[in-house]
Structure formats: C-alpha cells, structure tokens
Motif scaffolding. Structure first.
Motif, PDB file in Angstrom:
ATOM      1  N   TYR A 143      -2.259 -50.250  -4.807  1.00  0.00           N
ATOM      2  CA  TYR A 143      -1.838 -51.640  -4.945  1.00  0.00           C
ATOM      3  C   TYR A 143      -1.752 -52.315  -3.588  1.00  0.00           C
ATOM      4  O   TYR A 143      -1.823 -51.655  -2.544  1.00  0.00           O
ATOM      5  N   THR A 154       9.179 -50.634   3.590  1.00  0.00           N
ATOM      6  CA  THR A 154       9.070 -51.369   4.855  1.00  0.00           C
ATOM      7  C   THR A 154       8.774 -50.394   6.007  1.00  0.00           C
ATOM      8  O   THR A 154       9.096 -49.209   5.912  1.00  0.00           O
ATOM      9  N   ASN A 155       8.205 -50.887   7.084  1.00  0.00           N
ATOM     10  CA  ASN A 155       8.091 -50.083   8.305  1.00  0.00           C
ATOM     11  C   ASN A 155       9.360 -50.268   9.134  1.00  0.00           C
ATOM     12  O   ASN A 155      10.045 -51.283   9.015  1.00  0.00           O
ATOM     13  N   LYS A 210      -1.917 -46.378  -0.143  1.00  0.00           N
ATOM     14  CA  LYS A 210      -0.911 -47.209  -0.810  1.00  0.00           C
ATOM     15  C   LYS A 210      -0.976 -47.004  -2.325  1.00  0.00           C
ATOM     16  O   LYS A 210      -1.433 -47.870  -3.076  1.00  0.00           O
ATOM     17  N   ARG A 254       3.458 -54.915  10.178  1.00  0.00           N
ATOM     18  CA  ARG A 254       3.610 -54.101  11.402  1.00  0.00           C
ATOM     19  C   ARG A 254       2.520 -54.460  12.402  1.00  0.00           C
ATOM     20  O   ARG A 254       2.803 -54.689  13.593  1.00  0.00           O
ATOM     21  N   THR A 265       9.746 -54.291   8.703  1.00  0.00           N
ATOM     22  CA  THR A 265       8.651 -55.230   8.465  1.00  0.00           C
ATOM     23  C   THR A 265       7.985 -54.937   7.124  1.00  0.00           C
ATOM     24  O   THR A 265       7.781 -53.782   6.744  1.00  0.00           O
ATOM     25  N   LEU A 273       2.887 -45.755   5.905  1.00  0.00           N
ATOM     26  CA  LEU A 273       1.909 -46.758   5.500  1.00  0.00           C
ATOM     27  C   LEU A 273       1.656 -47.663   6.705  1.00  0.00           C
ATOM     28  O   LEU A 273       2.603 -48.094   7.365  1.00  0.00           O
ATOM     29  N   HIS A 327      -5.271 -57.048   4.169  1.00  0.00           N
ATOM     30  CA  HIS A 327      -4.819 -56.444   2.905  1.00  0.00           C
ATOM     31  C   HIS A 327      -6.002 -55.924   2.093  1.00  0.00           C
ATOM     32  O   HIS A 327      -5.944 -54.831   1.523  1.00  0.00           O
TER      33      HIS A 327
HETATM   34  N1  PMP Z   1       5.873 -48.922   4.072  1.00  0.00           N
HETATM   35  C1  PMP Z   1       5.903 -48.829   2.730  1.00  0.00           C
HETATM   36  C2  PMP Z   1       6.223 -47.510   2.108  1.00  0.00           C
HETATM   37  C3  PMP Z   1       5.654 -49.964   1.934  1.00  0.00           C
HETATM   38  O1  PMP Z   1       5.676 -49.875   0.589  1.00  0.00           O
HETATM   39  C4  PMP Z   1       5.381 -51.209   2.562  1.00  0.00           C
HETATM   40  C5  PMP Z   1       5.166 -52.471   1.771  1.00  0.00           C
HETATM   41  N2  PMP Z   1       4.213 -52.407   0.791  1.00  0.00           N
HETATM   42  C6  PMP Z   1       5.345 -51.249   3.958  1.00  0.00           C
HETATM   43  C7  PMP Z   1       5.592 -50.086   4.681  1.00  0.00           C
HETATM   44  C8  PMP Z   1       5.046 -52.536   4.686  1.00  0.00           C
HETATM   45  O2  PMP Z   1       3.682 -52.842   4.600  1.00  0.00           O
HETATM   46  P1  PMP Z   1       3.161 -54.349   4.668  1.00  0.00           P
HETATM   47  O3  PMP Z   1       3.643 -54.903   5.977  1.00  0.00           O
HETATM   48  O4  PMP Z   1       1.690 -54.234   4.617  1.00  0.00           O
HETATM   49  O5  PMP Z   1       3.759 -55.061   3.507  1.00  0.00           O
END
Ligand code: PMP
Length: 286
Positions: free
Chosen positions: A31, A184-185, A147, A210, A243, A205, A47
């Motif tokens: 996703y 989030t990161n 992801k 980030r 983030t 991820l 993305h």
């Molecule tokens: N880590 C994880 C595990 C996440 O699910 C997400 C958000 N989907 C992120 C980091 C942040 O990624 P992004 O900045 O691309 O939303």
C-alpha cells in the motif's frame, strides 16, 4: 464518499473486495498513503516509485500503467472533493482459491483506492503540543522496507502506545537501537543541533517524508547523521520527532517517562515542520 475498487468508482459504504482476496487472507499486498495539500498531491512520484519497488520485491505484477494510476488518484480526490487530506491505495496479489502458492499466471492484482479530507490544521494542533512515544521490542520480520499490509505488530504496538497515553511506539532492535515507529520514521536532534535518523536499510521503511526532511535539512545547512541511536541517547536528546505522510514532521516531547527539554516542541523541529512543503514535489490536480 466514493472509493475505487478494481476499475469502478463505488459508494464508500459499499466498497468491498472478494473474501478470497489474497490481501485479506494472507496480507499478500502492499500500500501507499499520500498527502493531499492545498489541492496538490505531495511527492507523488516518490510514492509511486516506492509502490513499484514494493510490488517488484513481492513479484506482484504491476496492476496498471503509472498514467492510469495517477488518473485514478486524481479522480478519487476530485470525487471526494479533497483539498487537504490523504489518499490510500492498496494493491494485492488478487483473488484466487486459498492456497499459499502464488495464484496462476494471469490472476489480476486487486487495486483499491480511497481519499479522505483531513481538516486543515488538525495535525498542527497535535504538533503544537507535541506527542509522547513508548518503546516496544522489535518483533517484525526483517523486510519492513517493503510496504506490505501485514501490519499486525504495528497495530499492537500503536494500540499499546495509545493505552499508555502516547501516540506512537518506537521499535527497539536486539542491539538496543531504535528502528522506527509503528507508522512513522524516528528522529532525534542532539544538543549540538545534529539530526540523527536510522539509515534506510531493510530494517525500516524508507519514508518519503524522511527523504523530504533529509533534503530540507540539507537546504537549511543542518548537519545530519544517518545512524542508529539508542533509547538512552534519545532520552538525552534536545528534541525528537516523527515523520510520515499523514503527520509530516511531528514533535516528540516525551519518551516513555522521560520529558525532553522543557516538554514543548523545540525550535528546530518547529522550523522543519513549518517549511516542510518547501522540499516536496507538488503535483497540481487540475
Ligand atoms: N514507517 C512505517 C512503518 C510506516 O508505516 C510509515 C508510513 N506509512 C512510515 C515509516 C513513514 O513513511 P512516509 O513518510 O512515506 O509516510
């Protein structure tokens, strides 16, 4: 509200996939979540590149051309009249009688997409206060760079955070280093102003937000170290933040029971949040 499901735009309340969808039965799907800001899609190319990578790592066929996917994104935004909000898209390996082996060649991947409005300023209110995080043991598989919709450890960790009065859970690996949050990161800012975040290996991820903050930090002349950091180091940091596309740059003011600084979002994180979109790719919808 309207959702896109395998070629059709349907009322959100009736939007459904088959019971034998492999996303549903095996979490066999991936996703993306993108931000819509002032009628623009933020960092769309990044993305869609990450979606392609996730699909190819799992050997799921690309469901449609990029141009078609962009068309669907624009359509769900427009049908739902979203000016500020989020797009969710999911691609699974498709529908087939339940069997762990990949389904026969020619099985079409399932594609669903939704868009929702988020009131402008909603996350700003959260960011003004800052959020708390708790730490939990890293218990996910070792390819979280893909992801996938297999998010059960993330769900359990975030629920635990919520029950503890925090917003996010940081996973701590077997070496005592923080990997990332449930969605989030994770970042810290040292007393000397250096930003620290874990390198994007298979253990986190590779967040699009980030990447945006890395670019922004460079534009602003901040020093950045991409390396692991421990809970101890995080607790003695000057500032910290999360983030993600849905929360952008979100100040962290509490880690477990430790209050950071004076317990309020610090100047660097506030600056990064305010200027975040300066470092983003903005795709106009019209
Ligand atoms: N880590 C994880 C595990 C996440 O699910 C997400 C958000 N989907 C992120 C980091 C942040 O990624 P992004 O900045 O691309 O939303």
């Amino acid at each position: 509200r309207v959702a896109y499901v395998n070629g059709q735009y349907v009322p959100h309340s009736h939007a459904a996939v088959h019971v034998e969808d492999r996303g549903y039965q095996f979490s066999d799907g991936v996703y993306e979540v993108c931000e819509v800001w002032r009628g623009q899609i933020v960092d769309m190319t990044a993305h869609l590149d990450r979606l392609d990578r996730s699909l190819s790592e799992l050997q799921i066929a690309s469901p449609m051309s990029r141009a078609a996917l962009v068309q669907v994104m624009k359509e769900v935004i427009s049908l739902n009249r979203v000016k500020n909000g989020l797009i969710y898209m999911q691609v699974s390996r498709g529908v087939a009688p339940r069997d762990h082996y990949f389904p026969p060649a020619g099985t079409l991947p399932s594609v669903v997409m939704t868009a929702k409005s988020v009131p402008a300023g909603k996350m700003d209110k959260v960011a003004e206060q800052g959020v708390g995080v708790i730490t939990v043991e890293e218990n996910r598989w070792d390819r979280v760079d893909i992801k996938t919709v297999g998010l059960l450890p993330n769900v359990l960790a975030k629920q635990k955070a919520k029950e503890a009065g925090a917003r996010e859970a940081w996973f701590v690996d077997k070496n005592g280093l923080i990997t990332e949050g449930g969605s989030t990161n994770a970042w810290i800012i040292l007393k000397n102003g250096t930003l620290v975040t874990r390198p994007a290996t298979h253990g986190i991820l590779k967040g699009i937000t980030r990447a945006g903050v890395l670019k922004l930090a460079e534009m602003k002349g901040f020093s950045v170290e991409e390396r692991g950091f421990s809970l101890e180091e995080a607790k003695s940091a000057q500032e910290a933040f999360l983030t993600s596309a849905s929360g952008l740059v979100m100040p962290v003011v509490k880690i477990n029971e430790t209050i950071l600084g004076d317990g309020r979002p610090g100047p660097i994180v506030q600056d990064l949040r305010k200027s975040f979109h300066e470092a983003s790719e903005l795709i106009k919808l019209e």
